[in-house]
Design an enzyme around this catalytic site. Sequence first.
Site, PDB file in Angstrom:
ATOM      1  N   GLU A   1       0.825  -1.208   0.000  1.00 13.35           N
ATOM      2  CA  GLU A   1       0.000   0.000   0.000  1.00 13.35           C
ATOM      3  C   GLU A   1       0.862   1.262   0.000  1.00 13.35           C
ATOM      4  O   GLU A   1       0.580   2.211  -0.717  1.00 13.35           O
ATOM      5  CB  GLU A   1      -0.944   0.005   1.212  1.00 13.35           C
TER       6      GLU A   1
ATOM      7  N   TYR B   1      -6.819   6.102   4.510  1.00 16.01           N
ATOM      8  CA  TYR B   1      -6.972   5.229   3.340  1.00 16.01           C
ATOM      9  C   TYR B   1      -6.139   3.949   3.504  1.00 16.01           C
ATOM     10  O   TYR B   1      -6.636   2.832   3.335  1.00 16.01           O
ATOM     11  CB  TYR B   1      -6.549   5.960   2.055  1.00 16.01           C
TER      12      TYR B   1
ATOM     13  N   ASP C   1     -12.062   5.728  -3.365  1.00 18.09           N
ATOM     14  CA  ASP C   1     -10.996   6.492  -4.006  1.00 18.09           C
ATOM     15  C   ASP C   1     -11.542   7.048  -5.318  1.00 18.09           C
ATOM     16  O   ASP C   1     -12.732   6.933  -5.604  1.00 18.09           O
ATOM     17  CB  ASP C   1      -9.730   5.641  -4.201  1.00 18.09           C
TER      18      ASP C   1
ATOM     19  N   CYS D   1     -26.517   0.194 -14.945  1.00 14.57           N
ATOM     20  CA  CYS D   1     -25.688   1.400 -15.037  1.00 14.57           C
ATOM     21  C   CYS D   1     -26.380   2.528 -15.804  1.00 14.57           C
ATOM     22  O   CYS D   1     -26.758   2.375 -16.966  1.00 14.57           O
ATOM     23  CB  CYS D   1     -24.364   1.053 -15.721  1.00 14.57           C
TER      24      CYS D   1
HETATM   25  S1  SF4 Z   1     -21.311  -0.269 -17.586  1.00  9.24           S
HETATM   26 FE1  SF4 Z   1     -21.219   1.536 -16.248  1.00  9.24          FE
HETATM   27  S2  SF4 Z   1     -20.091   0.847 -14.431  1.00  9.24           S
HETATM   28 FE2  SF4 Z   1     -19.713  -0.624 -16.048  1.00  9.24          FE
HETATM   29  S3  SF4 Z   1     -17.799   0.064 -17.045  1.00  9.24           S
HETATM   30 FE3  SF4 Z   1     -19.522   0.932 -18.200  1.00  9.24          FE
HETATM   31  S4  SF4 Z   1     -19.859   2.958 -17.319  1.00  9.24           S
HETATM   32 FE4  SF4 Z   1     -18.623   1.795 -15.837  1.00  9.24          FE
END
Ligand code: SF4
Length: 328
Positions: free
Chosen positions: A68, A153, A171, A236
Site C-alpha cells: 500500500e 486510506y 478512491d 448502469c
Molecule cells: S457499464 Fe457503467 S459501471 Fe460498467 S464500465 Fe460501463 S460505465 Fe462503468
Amino acid sequence: MTAGNGESDERAVVDDTEGAGDASDDDAPALPEDDGAVQDALVEWYERDHRDYPWRRTEDAYEILVSEVMSQQTQLDRVVAAWEDFLDEWPDVEALAAADRGDVVGFWTSHSLGYNNRAKYLHEAAGQVVEEHDGAFPETPEGLQELMGVGPYTANAVASFAFNNGDAVVDTNVKRVLYRAFDVPDDDDAFETAASDLMPAGESRVWNNAIMELGGVACEKTPSCDEAGCPWRRWCHAYESGDFTAPDVPTQPSFEGSRRQFRGRVVNVLGEHGELALDELGPRIRVDYAPDGEYGRDWLRGLLADLDDDGLVDIDDGGAEMTARLRA
Ligand code: SF4
C-alpha cells in the site's frame, strides 16, 4: 472512507487530507433495490478473473502495508518488483524494525519509489508494531492509523485486505464507478454513503478489491463496458444514457457515446453473425434489451434505419419479422 486522486493503474491516494464526513440521508443516492444481485454480480466478475498482483495472494498485514505504501505514488506494475525485492531484504516486521533506516531509504531511492519520507515512516511504523504491539499489527482501521505515516486510506486498506475488517473504500476510481453506475452525486458524503450501503457486511476484503478492479480495468476514464464484461451494465445509468462523463472525466470520452457506440456494436455483431432478426440482434447490443421496453425493437429499428441511411446495413422488413445484415 475517502481517499484522494487515483489513476486506473496506480493508487495515487492522498492519505491524510480528507476525512470521512457524516453522510446525511439527504445525500443518499438511489441504489438499485436488488442490491444482493448487484453485489453478487461484481464479486463473481472479480473472482472469475482479475489482475494477479502478488499482494492479493497474501493476508499478511506487513506485506500488505508495504504494498500500500509503495502503491501510493507508483504504477502497480512497477511496484511488483520493488515489493518482492523489499520482502527479500526485510521479510517481516521484525526484520524491518531492526534495519538501519539509511538502508531502507536507500532502497526506496534505488527503486524510484518517490517520497523518501514514506520509507522513514514505514521503518518507524515497523518499530511501533514490534515495540508497542509485540509484533502483531492492530486489526482495525482506527488502530492501524496510530502507526506512523498510516492515514485513513492505508489503514482501511490494510484492515480490509489483511483482516477483512475494513470500511468501503472510496478512491477516485470508486467515485467514478458510483457516479456513472448509480448516478451518485459528486459529493464526498454521498459517495461515502453509497459505497457503505453497497458493500456486503463483513466482506471488505473481496469487495474493496472488486470495486477497485472495476474502476481500474472496466470503468476507466474511457470505459470499456462491453470489452471488460462489466457486471453492472444492466443497472448502469451511464451505460443506458451513453453519458460517460464523471467527476474526473469532465468531457465525454471521445470514442464512447450513446448512439455511435451502439452503431458500432451493431456493425460488429452483424459482421460476426451474419443476418439476424431483431430479437437475436438486440440482446447482443444491450444487456438490458427487452423487445417491448425502452431499449427494445423500436429503439433498434431506429438504430438500423440510421445505418441503412449510411449504407452500412441492409434491412429486410418484408417478411414476418425484420432482419438485418451488413451491406455487401
Ligand atoms: S457499464 Fe457503467 S459501471 Fe460498467 S464500465 Fe460501463 S460505465 Fe462503468
